[in-house]
Enzyme design. Structure first.
Site, PDB file in Angstrom:
ATOM      1  N   ASP A  17     -14.093  11.189  -6.957  1.00  0.00           N
ATOM      2  CA  ASP A  17     -14.120  10.248  -8.083  1.00  0.00           C
ATOM      3  C   ASP A  17     -13.087  10.632  -9.136  1.00  0.00           C
ATOM      4  OD1 ASP A  17     -15.084   8.056  -9.574  1.00  0.00           O
ATOM      5  OD2 ASP A  17     -16.293   9.400 -10.793  1.00  0.00           O
ATOM      6  N   HIS A  25      -8.644   1.990  -6.069  1.00  0.00           N
ATOM      7  CA  HIS A  25      -9.804   1.183  -5.690  1.00  0.00           C
ATOM      8  C   HIS A  25     -11.093   1.752  -6.281  1.00  0.00           C
ATOM      9  CE1 HIS A  25      -7.496  -1.091  -2.741  1.00  0.00           C
ATOM     10  NE2 HIS A  25      -7.056   0.027  -2.199  1.00  0.00           N
ATOM     11  N   CYS A  59       0.827  -1.219   0.000  1.00  0.00           N
ATOM     12  CA  CYS A  59       0.000   0.000   0.000  1.00  0.00           C
ATOM     13  C   CYS A  59       0.853   1.257   0.000  1.00  0.00           C
ATOM     14  CB  CYS A  59      -0.933   0.008   1.211  1.00  0.00           C
ATOM     15  SG  CYS A  59      -2.094  -1.374   1.205  1.00  0.00           S
TER      16      CYS A  59
END
Lengths: 140, 140, 140, 140, 140, 140
Positions: free
Chosen positions: A80, A42, A34
């Site tokens: 987004d 994701h 990570c």
């Protein structure tokens, strides 16, 4: 009579987990893959949950269309197709932001939504980072 | 600031439901097809949920990779591709084990995990026997 | 005008994979955990797919209620809560049955359904052994 | 030792949202497309959740087959393939029924089930109107 | 090099299945509960699939955002929160429309989309009426 | 007798869509938000599908455990928690790589897997970029 209503929304983002106060070895040990400095990403699913009285006239706790539009405006339109670390100040650790773990992304979503909801309504959020990893946060 | 983190894992097992103190007719009446002496089976999905403080340095309640590895070691490596009644002593009623209903499988998973988690952390589990039947257990 | 209609059904079964002509070591090497002599199990999802002309009067290729009832009678009522190796002759290798791999379970489902469908209809089946492993069979 | 067991059932229904005390403009403003006088519809998923003691003899809080049969009889056989406003008196506002919002459908499901369950058992329901919109109700 | 791209969209509609040339008894026998004159409804999921060459400059067969916007305009904005029989002329059997079975709804979606796509692209659609019932149509 | 077996795997990656031969305005017009220079990301689900004869001795077309291990080694261990543009040469357009659209990611997965499979087996892949957007590629 109280009920809890939930609206699910989604956003697709890049992120990287690290603590800028630590050296590379410590970050790699704690965050593993990570901590890729080139980022990974994701499809996040966010469930916004609101509890309150069922209104006698509408039969609604809250119009889920209103809750969706609010969440789209405050969260999805910003998160987004963004890089959480670079594009969202709340996760820019250079300027005091939080490390974008699922826990902290959930907390920031809650903090962003809370002021826009009637104080009589309870709020919590559930954030899926993957279908196998998710986090719940209720402000406490 | 507290949050709840969840990790989903899976195991595929055979089982049979019955009470060895009852005769066949009673077992058939109570457990129906689940009492097939030749066993049947399920793809079990286990959600392990842990609630605690979000750590300031990591942004984690608990590293979900650690929680996954712990659950794989303690539960999945034992239960997956096993016959719960025959291969897992906790469900061997000949030696005092529990009938492997979804309720009892959830309880045993909780009992197995609890000693390995920090006492400051709350634990509960959700066990799906099928997508339409599931059980939650929190040790109380 | 042709269309393909699909009905999904489910059954929960125990099974074991092995070849009775092989010794234990070979079976363990080839089938690994799936060769547990005490069996393991799955929630199987079976998708029955039928292609044919859309009937002008009904607007149906085939009534999916009829397809469901047929599949329940011929497959689910036999396979559900059963041990495929012990309870279903088609998978009893002592009497010439097939090893109940996903491929062979799909093939047996197709073979069982085919005689009950109009010869003008094409048939194929998709069998999910788990959400991550599945098989398609079309009789060819 | 207590656990919570859940059974998921489904029904497919038409409905329309409106308040008969309001004029058309107000209904359109509040309910938007949901106020189509010709109705629209949903695949509803209902999760019935029951909390209680795990019985020592059965290993069950409650037999989920019994809970399924009860819910099918009391709710699904009435609501499935029905028009909630026209066919279900509980949602006929001409005779004092409730506006069939997800909140009110959940409440009616809970009210219908509660009298049939042992008073020692806690009950709540989760009703999905769509995969993105759902409601929880616990009678309080 | 060819690939197939798919975009999933959704619409929630009421419908009723019947043949106006048949009497009530025949319609009830053939369509059962689906012939409720008060209508019932579904959350429809429509998968629009397009096959063609991968463009060297964009890496796209077709921009899925364009495919989504096209499908929203031509199908979802008309079918969502509508009564297929009453609000959509293609399914109004009084004026020559089709009975809105899943087969025919899929066919109408295909017929509506086909003229808007480049003739070099192949098109087919998959329509889920419920998670257990779905239909594929490719114009042949 | 032939069957098609499928194994689903997952990887979580960052990416950015752009054509280095175009100016910023053209890239923004064609790729929109996907052209964020700071990257965004997805949970990719990859379905690897293999068609061939069912082996008489094993009942397998191909051991899905072998297919999983192969895919993990060749694809997931490289793509998971990576930035496709920066970390994976196949998508580094500075050195002749492909723009990491879903189409091209699917094609690269196919190209990577094909040499490792028996030439008698047919191969195709399905890549989900999100639950609503996915791509199929079969090498033709």
């Amino acid at each position: 009579m109280k009920a809890t209503v939930t609206r699910k929304v989604s956003f697709n983002s890049a992120h990287r987990l690290y603590n800028p106060k630590w050296d590379i070895e410590t970050n790699d040990r704690i965050f593993g893959l990570c901590n890729n400095p080139n980022y990974h990403g994701h499809n996040y699913d966010l469930f916004v949950k609101v509890r309150g009285e069922i209104d006698n006239d509408t039969g609604y706790v809250m119009d889920l269309k209103v809750l969706k539009d609010l969440t789209d405006e405050i969260i999805c339109s910003r998160f987004d197709h963004a890089n959480l670390n670079l594009d969202i100040p709340e996760f820019n650790q250079e300027i005091g932001g939080l490390n974008p773990t699922a826990e902290n992304v959930a907390k920031v979503c809650w903090d962003l939504l809370r002021p826009h909801l009637d104080s009589k309504l309870q709020l919590w959020v559930v954030l899926y980072e993957t279908p196998r990893n998710f986090v719940e946060y209720d402000g406490q």
